[in-house]
Design a protein around this motif. Structure first.
Motif, mmCIF file in Angstrom:
data_model
loop_
_atom_site.group_PDB
_atom_site.id
_atom_site.type_symbol
_atom_site.label_atom_id
_atom_site.label_comp_id
_atom_site.label_asym_id
_atom_site.label_seq_id
_atom_site.Cartn_x
_atom_site.Cartn_y
_atom_site.Cartn_z
ATOM 1 N N ARG A 1 36.354 32.393 45.328
ATOM 2 C CA ARG A 1 36.331 33.512 44.393
ATOM 3 C C ARG A 1 37.550 33.380 43.481
ATOM 4 N NH1 ARG A 1 36.223 37.373 47.917
ATOM 5 N NH2 ARG A 1 34.024 37.692 47.587
ATOM 6 N N PRO A 2 37.361 33.577 42.173
ATOM 7 C CA PRO A 2 38.535 33.582 41.286
ATOM 8 C C PRO A 2 39.469 34.732 41.686
ATOM 9 C CG PRO A 2 36.495 33.491 40.012
ATOM 10 C CD PRO A 2 36.118 33.780 41.438
ATOM 11 N N PRO A 3 40.770 34.620 41.394
ATOM 12 C CA PRO A 3 41.685 35.732 41.699
ATOM 13 C C PRO A 3 41.204 37.028 41.044
ATOM 14 C CG PRO A 3 42.902 33.767 41.036
ATOM 15 C CD PRO A 3 41.448 33.485 40.794
ATOM 16 N N GLN A 4 41.211 38.118 41.797
ATOM 17 C CA GLN A 4 40.688 39.400 41.308
ATOM 18 C C GLN A 4 41.372 39.856 40.023
ATOM 19 O OE1 GLN A 4 38.097 41.511 42.625
ATOM 20 N NE2 GLN A 4 37.597 39.554 43.560
ATOM 21 N N ASP A 5 42.670 39.595 39.877
ATOM 22 C CA ASP A 5 43.375 40.045 38.689
ATOM 23 C C ASP A 5 43.014 39.240 37.440
ATOM 24 O OD1 ASP A 5 44.680 37.741 39.557
ATOM 25 O OD2 ASP A 5 46.696 38.524 39.165
ATOM 26 N N GLU A 6 42.257 38.148 37.607
ATOM 27 C CA GLU A 6 41.808 37.344 36.471
ATOM 28 C C GLU A 6 40.369 37.660 36.070
ATOM 29 O OE1 GLU A 6 42.468 33.182 37.208
ATOM 30 O OE2 GLU A 6 44.557 33.522 37.796
ATOM 31 N N THR B 1 37.157 40.154 34.839
ATOM 32 C CA THR B 1 36.832 41.359 34.079
ATOM 33 C C THR B 1 36.175 42.358 35.025
ATOM 34 O OG1 THR B 1 34.604 40.616 33.512
ATOM 35 C CG2 THR B 1 36.400 39.946 32.009
ATOM 36 N N ASP B 2 35.994 43.572 34.571
ATOM 37 C CA ASP B 2 35.316 44.578 35.399
ATOM 38 C C ASP B 2 33.907 44.120 35.754
ATOM 39 O OD1 ASP B 2 37.534 46.224 35.401
ATOM 40 O OD2 ASP B 2 36.794 47.526 33.784
ATOM 41 N N ALA B 3 33.201 43.514 34.791
ATOM 42 C CA ALA B 3 31.841 43.025 35.048
ATOM 43 C C ALA B 3 31.859 41.907 36.094
ATOM 44 C CB ALA B 3 31.191 42.539 33.758
ATOM 45 N N GLU B 4 32.845 41.019 36.007
ATOM 46 C CA GLU B 4 32.944 39.928 36.983
ATOM 47 C C GLU B 4 33.313 40.459 38.367
ATOM 48 O OE1 GLU B 4 34.205 36.449 33.782
ATOM 49 O OE2 GLU B 4 35.769 37.586 34.829
ATOM 50 N N ARG B 5 34.152 41.510 38.429
ATOM 51 C CA ARG B 5 34.463 42.135 39.724
ATOM 52 C C ARG B 5 33.202 42.746 40.339
ATOM 53 N NH1 ARG B 5 38.538 43.925 36.942
ATOM 54 N NH2 ARG B 5 40.614 43.159 37.298
ATOM 55 N N ALA B 6 32.356 43.336 39.500
ATOM 56 C CA ALA B 6 31.093 43.905 39.990
ATOM 57 C C ALA B 6 30.197 42.795 40.537
ATOM 58 C CB ALA B 6 30.389 44.683 38.882
ATOM 59 N N LEU B 7 30.145 41.639 39.846
ATOM 60 C CA LEU B 7 29.373 40.493 40.348
ATOM 61 C C LEU B 7 29.933 40.011 41.680
ATOM 62 C CD1 LEU B 7 28.793 38.306 37.176
ATOM 63 C CD2 LEU B 7 27.041 39.343 38.606
#
Length: 190
Positions: free
Chosen positions: A95-100, A102-108
């Protein structure tokens, strides 16, 4: 040794792009990857039959997986419009680092976690229900130990190296081999 260096040392390539995360966060794509990993190379037609989908739908999702670097075509097996696909061997999907993200990518990422957890819970149920009749094909271990963060990192790196040592696809497996699903996770007990 960091996780990434541990993966590279074991001959694996780390994939941690948001594009790969997006490709993975779809149930059909996860089923495609599982089928290719367990059964071996396939065409969109053979995948459609195996997964109960139409070839147009499969072709779209195969292209998405290819663009993200998770599958590749096999030119020497392909002829005309028929393309053969296989999972890319030696990937360490992170998983990419959460702080990198976007909100949409965090939802994915959250959706992918949900789908994977559902699968893991089902695997735990299958393990519990079928272990006695598995003829030794179901193995597991549970443990409690006290580790530092560095030791936990080293344990994880060693686990990845062990997976890489035994990793092979259906094409390289001996006749008596079966696809085996493996899981490991560590979390603080307190």
């Amino acid at each position: 040794m960091t996780e990434e260096r541990g993966a590279e040392a074991a001959g694996r390539r780390t994939v941690d792009s948001p594009q790969a995360l997006k490709a993975l966060a779809h149930p059909l794509r996860l089923r495609i990857l599982r089928h290719l990993g367990a059964v071996g190379p396939a065409t969109s037609t053979t995948l459609a039959a195996a997964l109960g989908e139409n070839t147009g739908t499969l072709s779209y999702h195969l292209r998405m997986l290819e663009r993200s670097g998770l599958i590749e075509d096999i030119p020497e097996r392909s002829a005309g419009r028929e393309r053969w696909w296989r999972g890319v061997r030696g990937l360490d999907i992170r998983r990419p680092p959460q702080d990198e993200l976007t909100d949409a990518e965090r939802a994915l990422s959250a959706e992918l976690d949900r789908m994977r957890m559902e699968e893991d819970v089902e695997l735990a149920r299958r393990f519990t229900a079928g272990q006695a009749e598995s003829d030794g094909w179901m193995r597991g271990s549970r443990s409690l130990t006290h580790l530092t963060k560095g030791e936990l990192d080293a344990f994880h790196d060693d686990y990845l190296a062990l997976l890489a040592r035994y990793a092979r696809g259906p094409e390289e497996a001996p006749d008596d081999a079966r696809p085996v699903l493996l899981r490991w996770f560590g979390l603080p007990a307190d």
